[in-house]
Structure formats: structure tokens, C-alpha cells
Design an enzyme around this catalytic site. Sequence first.
Site, PDB file in Angstrom:
ATOM      1  N   LYS A  36       0.835  -1.206   0.000  1.00 28.72           N
ATOM      2  CA  LYS A  36       0.000   0.000   0.000  1.00 28.72           C
ATOM      3  C   LYS A  36       0.870   1.256   0.000  1.00 28.72           C
ATOM      4  O   LYS A  36       1.905   1.310   0.657  1.00 28.72           O
ATOM      5  CB  LYS A  36      -0.937   0.003   1.215  1.00 28.72           C
ATOM      6  CG  LYS A  36      -2.023   1.052   1.074  1.00 28.72           C
ATOM      7  CD  LYS A  36      -3.031   1.029   2.204  1.00 28.72           C
ATOM      8  CE  LYS A  36      -4.058   2.127   1.962  1.00 28.72           C
ATOM      9  NZ  LYS A  36      -4.869   2.399   3.123  1.00 28.72           N
ATOM     10  N   ASN A  50     -14.290   4.095  -1.758  1.00 30.15           N
ATOM     11  CA  ASN A  50     -13.567   4.279  -0.503  1.00 30.15           C
ATOM     12  C   ASN A  50     -13.094   5.713  -0.410  1.00 30.15           C
ATOM     13  O   ASN A  50     -12.876   6.389  -1.418  1.00 30.15           O
ATOM     14  CB  ASN A  50     -12.376   3.318  -0.422  1.00 30.15           C
ATOM     15  CG  ASN A  50     -11.205   3.795  -1.248  1.00 30.15           C
ATOM     16  OD1 ASN A  50     -10.416   4.610  -0.797  1.00 30.15           O
ATOM     17  ND2 ASN A  50     -11.105   3.298  -2.482  1.00 30.15           N
ATOM     18  N   CYS A  82      -4.424   8.941  -6.899  1.00 28.14           N
ATOM     19  CA  CYS A  82      -5.416   8.892  -5.821  1.00 28.14           C
ATOM     20  C   CYS A  82      -6.409  10.043  -6.005  1.00 28.14           C
ATOM     21  O   CYS A  82      -6.011  11.203  -6.061  1.00 28.14           O
ATOM     22  CB  CYS A  82      -4.731   8.986  -4.462  1.00 28.14           C
ATOM     23  SG  CYS A  82      -5.920   9.077  -3.108  1.00 28.14           S
ATOM     24  N   LYS A 116       1.172   4.770 -11.840  1.00 23.63           N
ATOM     25  CA  LYS A 116      -0.256   4.419 -11.799  1.00 23.63           C
ATOM     26  C   LYS A 116      -1.092   5.641 -12.137  1.00 23.63           C
ATOM     27  O   LYS A 116      -0.981   6.685 -11.487  1.00 23.63           O
ATOM     28  CB  LYS A 116      -0.645   3.878 -10.420  1.00 23.63           C
ATOM     29  CG  LYS A 116      -2.080   3.338 -10.370  1.00 23.63           C
ATOM     30  CD  LYS A 116      -2.299   2.455  -9.162  1.00 23.63           C
ATOM     31  CE  LYS A 116      -3.703   1.879  -9.130  1.00 23.63           C
ATOM     32  NZ  LYS A 116      -3.887   0.957  -7.998  1.00 23.63           N
ATOM     33  N   ASN A 119      -6.437   3.719 -11.644  1.00 22.30           N
ATOM     34  CA  ASN A 119      -6.825   3.896 -10.255  1.00 22.30           C
ATOM     35  C   ASN A 119      -8.348   4.060 -10.204  1.00 22.30           C
ATOM     36  O   ASN A 119      -9.024   3.937 -11.227  1.00 22.30           O
ATOM     37  CB  ASN A 119      -6.100   5.129  -9.681  1.00 22.30           C
ATOM     38  CG  ASN A 119      -5.972   5.047  -8.153  1.00 22.30           C
ATOM     39  OD1 ASN A 119      -6.914   4.659  -7.471  1.00 22.30           O
ATOM     40  ND2 ASN A 119      -4.820   5.418  -7.630  1.00 22.30           N
ATOM     41  N   CYS A 139     -40.747 -16.137 -20.129  1.00 22.69           N
ATOM     42  CA  CYS A 139     -40.900 -15.025 -19.183  1.00 22.69           C
ATOM     43  C   CYS A 139     -41.291 -13.765 -19.945  1.00 22.69           C
ATOM     44  O   CYS A 139     -41.834 -12.824 -19.378  1.00 22.69           O
ATOM     45  CB  CYS A 139     -39.615 -14.785 -18.398  1.00 22.69           C
ATOM     46  SG  CYS A 139     -38.256 -14.132 -19.396  1.00 22.69           S
ATOM     47  N   CYS A 189     -38.124  -5.331 -26.110  1.00 19.41           N
ATOM     48  CA  CYS A 189     -38.148  -4.949 -27.523  1.00 19.41           C
ATOM     49  C   CYS A 189     -39.300  -3.985 -27.798  1.00 19.41           C
ATOM     50  O   CYS A 189     -39.175  -3.038 -28.560  1.00 19.41           O
ATOM     51  CB  CYS A 189     -38.274  -6.181 -28.419  1.00 19.41           C
ATOM     52  SG  CYS A 189     -38.125  -5.786 -30.178  1.00 19.41           S
ATOM     53  N   CYS A 192     -30.461  -5.310 -33.078  1.00 22.15           N
ATOM     54  CA  CYS A 192     -29.798  -4.382 -32.156  1.00 22.15           C
ATOM     55  C   CYS A 192     -29.157  -5.099 -30.984  1.00 22.15           C
ATOM     56  O   CYS A 192     -28.289  -4.565 -30.322  1.00 22.15           O
ATOM     57  CB  CYS A 192     -30.791  -3.332 -31.658  1.00 22.15           C
ATOM     58  SG  CYS A 192     -31.973  -3.942 -30.423  1.00 22.15           S
TER      59      CYS A 192
END
Lengths: 398, 446
Positions: free
Chosen positions: A46, A77, A138, A177, A204, A347, A354, A380
Site C-alpha cells: 500500500k 472508498n 489517488c 499508476k 486507479n 418469461c 423490444c 440491435c
Amino acid sequence: MTPDLSVNFCGIRFPNPYILAAAPTTDDGEMVARALEAGWAGAVLKTTSVESEPVELVYPQMGAIQVNGQKLVGMVNIDLISKRHIDQVEKDVRYLKKAFPNKVIMASIMGSRKEHWQELVFRLEEAGVDLIECSFSCPHGMPERGMGSTIGQNPELTERTARWVKEAAKRAPVMIKLTPNVTDIVPIAQAVKNSGADAICAINTVLGLIGVDIDTFAPIPTVDGMGIYGGLSGPAIKPIALHLVSKIARNVDIPVSGVGGISTWRDAVEFMLVGARTVQLCTAPMHFGFRIIDDLIDGLANYLEEKGFSSVQEIIGLALPKLTTYEHLSRTHKVKSQIDLETCIKCDLCYISCRDGGHQAISLKEDRTPFVEEEKCVGCALCPQVCPVGAISLRKIS
Amino acid sequence: MKVERIVPRAIPPGKRKDFSEVLLGFTYSEALFESRRCLYCYDAPCIKGCPAGVNVPEFIARVRSENIVGAAKLIYAANPLGSICGRVCPTEALCEKACTSKLLNVPIAIGHLQRFVCDFSLSKGKIIFSYPKPDKGPVAVVGGGPAGLSCAHFLRLQGYDVTLFEKEDALGGLLLHGIPRYRLPEQPAQEEIALITSGLKRERGVFSREQAERILSEFQAVFLSPGTNIPVKLDIPGEEEEGVISANDLLREAASSKAPPPSFEGKEVAVIGGGASAMDAARTSLRLGAAKVFLLYRRSKEEMPAFPSEFEGALEEGVEFHWLVSPVEIRRTNGKLELKLERMRLGVPDESGRRSPVRTGRYFRMDFDLIIKAIAALPDREFLKIWPGLELDRNGYPISKDGQSTNPQIFLGGDILKAGTVVQAVADGKTAAGRIDNWLKQGGAR
């Protein structure tokens, strides 16, 4: 024959492409040791800083979106770089290098000025680090102090800072990064290349607001009633990361370590197909633990074997030649939906999607069996996305 | 016969010593979890599988979005006894039988979701029915079971002045004195009944031709839902012996809050029949302390009219099933009831479509302390005869055309129309409310 999963990245041999990204999962030598034992190829410790850099964290730090019960589809976070400064991280590096000589021990650093960047490099090299990652990315907290993504959003700052690091690094390759929170990542990636740095890690976290508490009206995560924008990670950002990794790979000749929303070996394969040489994971092991490495490795090996590749390195960049511009896409290619009635469970979600989101090209028989009205279907590909049982495919029209 | 479906936590069979509700229902998070399996089908077959026409995929979508009260309002719009039906509906034969998810793995636990949604919203005090000031009618509803309550409710929603005639003090009919408490506790039943009967005008039961004629002259239409409460006799010698009782009486006594329930401590009990009330009587007997309960049915397991969930409940609680036996004679000997039984075999299907029992001429005897008759119940002919113009079929059921009797002023519903389930009774009441409204708009009896 078992395919070779090892990759060469900046002259370093990785036993497999899977790296733990700089994150809470790598904020402790013992945690990393457990991960390496479990099978991870390496870890980026880290992000650390010089002892004089204040790191005051706030809590809580995490918030997440769930989609129909699936947790952590996206996680935000507001954590910062590690509270553990370079004096502790160099100890971790020494310990891990000794305990795992065949694994790749990397460290992530962040500084506010040249001397700090270079001191960090010097001390990590002394400790025996294999590769140095620099966070120019960051998105929260650090930019308020002119650090983190403030650098990675500016090609000049990126190039200058990367040069400082590269200048100091005598032995270890330097990887920068990058942040996705830019209009165009190519000039930034080019600046990294120009600096002489060895590799790019992308991406990131994506700047985001994960949610608002509809009872208290406070942003999430909520620190004593208040909130900030945070860094979004997890499956939700995978398309953004795939886009940017492929864009860097197509435009700048530099090795890329891909990161952003990878949770399975399939995701890893996709990242490698668009040019990533290694992949980094964070949110998935934070969710399910280091044990996911078993399937990451096994699934990748089985895939390579089935496809007839002898080394994982053979797949790197295979999708890149197939990326083009809209103008160059075929105008004569025609497809139409077809429904496999053996698989269909009626279903009728294809019908409703559509009807209200497509071209009214699916109709229903009396018994609710859906069928495609060929003359109305433009191909499509909305309906195969909504079908819960995979009964719909696209048929090429000659 | 084993039905694969999601069942919430339940009291384990060995611990079901009293009349506490067996199925504990979904918790909030369990309901959310289950709701997420729903495919949200277009024109979903489950809606057609529900006699009351509850919009199942829409209410489950509202559970998913945690709009639970919104889900409840949708359910209550179609079925004012939502919590009750969520508990007692044979969903495996209705909505869940039609559920598309059945083709993927197991059907969505629609009944348990409905129960959760209704209980949650009731506990928050969020379910209130507001009836407009009546400006139509008056209409009489005779019989305060689920069909009558439903009809009165939907008529009042349409602005009808409704009077309910019910001989019992408590409303609800079989909901309160027919369905055992371990399947339907008193609290949710009373709560829903109270909600739809608040402000409802009530009168005593109807017993004479004069009363019936007065009602027909004072009210524009009558909805008749007296239920079927005359137990069918075994029609065998010894049926009148002490210790031979009907399931109706047993269930009513066990459910009564006025007197302590009877004790079957140490007794060996035979239940004769294979339908819902036979299962209820057998499981009730066990809870009253019976040492052993035998269920005797003249056909085999496959022909039993009981729904799988009811049969499974009885089986797991230890009821012993004897198939293909038919009672012939009861004799009292040495303080026991000696039951002579004839072994049967299956013949060709009868008019019900089920294979019929055929005599074999082979007999055997079993001793019991109690024998419970639970073969069927029929309409009360004496009661029906007081209604002018009401013609009955040979089994004593009123002849009906689309729920309207041979006296066009009298509409029918509930078990008198062979509803068979609470939800069908509710649906009958609702349908009748619409038909009565139409009929009256077209001029009614004039």
C-alpha cells in the site's frame, strides 16, 4: 501440456499475472505473506510516504452499491495512502523478499516534492524492492494537497515527477499508476513514456459518489454527517478500465499492468487481450479473500489449454487489432435475433424490452411463446442481453 | 408428491406440541432475498394462477425496491385477506404452480412473500380501507365467511349500502373455526377481518322463510354465502356411537377461545377422509395429545384431495396413513371403538377424474378410542329452502349461472359454489360484487 502462466514484466519474471494492487489488502507484511502463500504472484504494498507526511484517516471509509442483491458491484472508498510510513514498509519489503524470493515484491509511493520521491526510491531499493509503483492517481484527499491525481491529470507534472523517480531508481523498474479521471489518457501515458519510466499501471479508482442516505440526506460514506467524493472500484468500473488500458496499449509503446474491476479469470483474460501484461486486483480479494487466486489461476490455465496457447503471454494484445473506429465498422453486416424455444421459459422479458426499448420486433403467440418478426428486427441485440436463460442469439443474414 | 419449493423457517415437527403457527414466515432480509429471484415476467402466468388476480410480479418488484407498503396496497386491492391467504393458500396448486421460475429451479415463494408484505404493512398500521359514503343499494350479504366479507368489502368500495347477516358473534366463518390456529393464528385473521368490517352494518342470522322474504323485499340484491357445514355421514352401522365425531366439530372446538380445547391424551384416533379437513383433524388430534393418529382413506395417496403441503405437514408430524381402506361398521367393545374396514383397490377413473375405489371383499378390524369423520361437508338444505325461487341440484347445491342463482336477486359464492379455498371464496365475493353492480345498473329485479 499445462500452459505456462508466467509473464515477463519489465524484465521481472512473475509466476502468474495476478498481483494484489496497492490497497488495504497489502497494508501489512503478514497479510501479504498469506496472499503470496495462497498463490498470488506478487503484491504492490500500500502506498507509503516519508515519515514527515501526515496521514490522518477518517472513518467510515467504504460504501457500496448492490444490484438486485449482488453486493459490491461498485465500491467507493475514502481511504488515503497508508498510515505506515516508509520506515515500516521497508521492513515489510525486507521480510517479504527474504520469505518469498520467487515472488515479486513491489511498493507504491507518493511524495509531495522531489526529495521525498527520491528518498522513498532510495530506501526501497536499499530494502530490495523489485519494482516501484508511483501513485499519480489517488482521486480523493491527496489532490487537495497537490498530490495524487493532481499529478496524473497533467502531462507536464506527470513527466516531471516521473523523471524524478526514474532518476533516483538505480535498479528497480518504475511504474506509474494513472487516474481515469481525465479527458484523454493518451497524452498522460505518453508523458510517462517520455519520462523514461518503465511501465504504466491503469487505472486507479474512478471519482464517484456512491450514494446518498435517503433518510439523513448525507452522502455515503458519512463521516459525522458529512461526506466527500470517493474512489469507485469493483465490477462497475471494468468497462472504463478496459477502455483506458486498451487505449494506452494502442497508442503508447509501454508495458501496462491492468487494474479496475477484475474479479474473475475471465476479466483477467479480457484485460490481457487488450494489452495488459499483468493484472492487479483489489476489490475482489477485499470482498472474498485471497482464496480467489485458486480459480483465477485454474480458470486461466484451463482457458489457455482449451484455446491451444502454451503461454499466457501469447494472448497479450490479441484484441487490439480488432478495435477500430465507427467509420470503419461494416455497413453490410446484418444480424437478426433468433429464439431457441427449447431453452425459452416464456418469461417474455424479450417481448417487453423490444416493445418499449427496441423496435417492436418480438410478438407473442397465444400461449405466450415469443417469436421474432424478421422484417422488424434490426439486430440491435437488446433481447439477448435481457434473456435470463440465454435462449436468444444473433443470426447472420447473408 | 414431494414438492420442491422455498419454505421459510418452521417449528421442527417434533416440537409442534401446541397450536403455535408452524411456519415462521420470512424475515425482512429473507423476503428481499427471495424477491430477487423473481424474473418479473411480462403478462405473468402467476397472476392468472391466483383466483383473486393479485398482481404478483408487480408486488414482488415493490418488495425488491423495498416499497413494502406499496406492495401491500397492490395485494390488498385484489385481495382484502392478503395475510390470511398468504398463509392458507395452496400456492403450490395456484400461483406457484404457474411460476416461470419453476422451469429454472423452484418457484418463487409467492405465498410467503405475500404474507410477509401484508404482515409488515399491517404491523406498521399502513393498511386502511376507506369506503365512500353509500349512495347505492341496499344489498344484503348472508354469511360472514371469506366470500361474504369479500363481497361486502367490494360492494362498499363501490358505494353500496351493505348489511351483513351472520348468526355467529364473530365474523370470519371457517377462517376462525375451521382452519387450525397452527396454520392461521387468530391475530392476523382478526386484524384483516376487522379492517374490512369496520363500519359494516350487521344483523343476526337468517332462519325462517319470513326473514328471507323480508330481506328480498328490503334489499335490492342478496349475496348468499352460508358455506357447507353439514358433514357427510359415513352411512354405516355404529356411526352414532359415542366417540365418533365430525372433523367440523373437532376443529371448531379446538379453535374456540371460549372453552379449553378437548384433551385426546393417550388416545388412539382414526381420521376418515383424504381432504384438507382430514389433514387438519389429524394434525389437530396430535396437538390435543393423541398417542397415535391414523388417517384412513379409501383411495391411494395420488387421489387424495388434500394439497401436497397439507399432506406433507401431516406426514412429518407423525400421522400414519392407511390407503385403500373403507369403513364398514363401528362397534363399541371393551371401552374401545372397533372399526371394521374393507380393503379397496383402484378401479377406473370416476367423474372427478381420479381412479375410483373398488371393493375387494377382504375385511379387517382396528381398535380406536376416537373416530373422526372428515369425508366431506354439504350445504344445509333446510337453510337454503327458506329462500324463495332457489333451486338446488341433487347434492343440495344451489343451481347457479355465473354465480347468480335461479332467483336472479340472489347471488352465490364461497363453498356453496364449491370454492374450496379461502382465496377462491374471496374471488367469488369480488366477482359477485361486480355482477351485482352490473345487474342493478341494468335495472335489477324491476
